[in-house]
Motif scaffolding. Sequence first.
Motif, PDB file in Angstrom:
ATOM      1  N   PRO A  98       0.829  -1.208   0.000  1.00  0.00           N
ATOM      2  CA  PRO A  98       0.000   0.000   0.000  1.00  0.00           C
ATOM      3  C   PRO A  98       0.865   1.261   0.000  1.00  0.00           C
ATOM      4  O   PRO A  98       1.895   1.324   0.668  1.00  0.00           O
ATOM      5  N   VAL A  99       0.427   2.267  -0.756  1.00  0.00           N
ATOM      6  CA  VAL A  99       1.142   3.533  -0.826  1.00  0.00           C
ATOM      7  C   VAL A  99       0.350   4.599  -0.081  1.00  0.00           C
ATOM      8  O   VAL A  99       0.834   5.184   0.881  1.00  0.00           O
ATOM      9  N   TRP A 100      -0.898   4.834  -0.504  1.00  0.00           N
ATOM     10  CA  TRP A 100      -1.739   5.827   0.149  1.00  0.00           C
ATOM     11  C   TRP A 100      -3.180   5.589  -0.263  1.00  0.00           C
ATOM     12  O   TRP A 100      -3.479   5.418  -1.449  1.00  0.00           O
ATOM     13  N   ARG A 101      -4.063   5.521   0.690  1.00  0.00           N
ATOM     14  CA  ARG A 101      -5.487   5.258   0.468  1.00  0.00           C
ATOM     15  C   ARG A 101      -5.714   4.078  -0.452  1.00  0.00           C
ATOM     16  O   ARG A 101      -5.550   2.949  -0.050  1.00  0.00           O
ATOM     17  N   HIS A 102      -6.086   4.330  -1.700  1.00  0.00           N
ATOM     18  CA  HIS A 102      -6.431   3.247  -2.624  1.00  0.00           C
ATOM     19  C   HIS A 102      -5.311   2.921  -3.611  1.00  0.00           C
ATOM     20  O   HIS A 102      -5.512   2.154  -4.543  1.00  0.00           O
ATOM     21  N   SER A 103      -4.146   3.494  -3.435  1.00  0.00           N
ATOM     22  CA  SER A 103      -3.041   3.229  -4.365  1.00  0.00           C
ATOM     23  C   SER A 103      -2.068   2.224  -3.753  1.00  0.00           C
ATOM     24  O   SER A 103      -1.944   2.114  -2.530  1.00  0.00           O
ATOM     25  N   PHE A 104      -1.403   1.504  -4.628  1.00  0.00           N
ATOM     26  CA  PHE A 104      -0.446   0.506  -4.177  1.00  0.00           C
ATOM     27  C   PHE A 104       0.523   0.193  -5.312  1.00  0.00           C
ATOM     28  O   PHE A 104       0.271   0.508  -6.468  1.00  0.00           O
TER      29      PHE A 104
END
Length: 111
Positions: A98-104
């Motif tokens: 995971p990067v941030w919220r819904h991003s990965f």
Amino acid sequence: TVSCRTFNGRGSLRSDPYSFEDFISGGYSAKSFNGSWWSQNELQWSDKDGNLVAWNFEDDTTSTIVSADLLYSVAANSKFKGFSPDATQLLFAYNIDPVWRHSFTATYLVL
């Protein structure tokens, strides 16, 4: 008039009709649905056994698109992400970070 099928908690059809008051009062609500359109007359989703299935709502038939065995054989932590436009290949993501919220970020595999 709204036409729908309602099921009781045991998975069988209810015998009494679904009324407008049932809808307004919030007595019924949908469970989350993990499906999407597969074709013009089919919905695709993961069933309780983990198979990807399609339901043809015109003739009320269900068929397995990809078995759970194949989906789970890719990698323990892999996630099925979708089909190619011609539905001949599968896209999987694994090593998902995971990067941030819904991003990965992830490593992808096409089968």
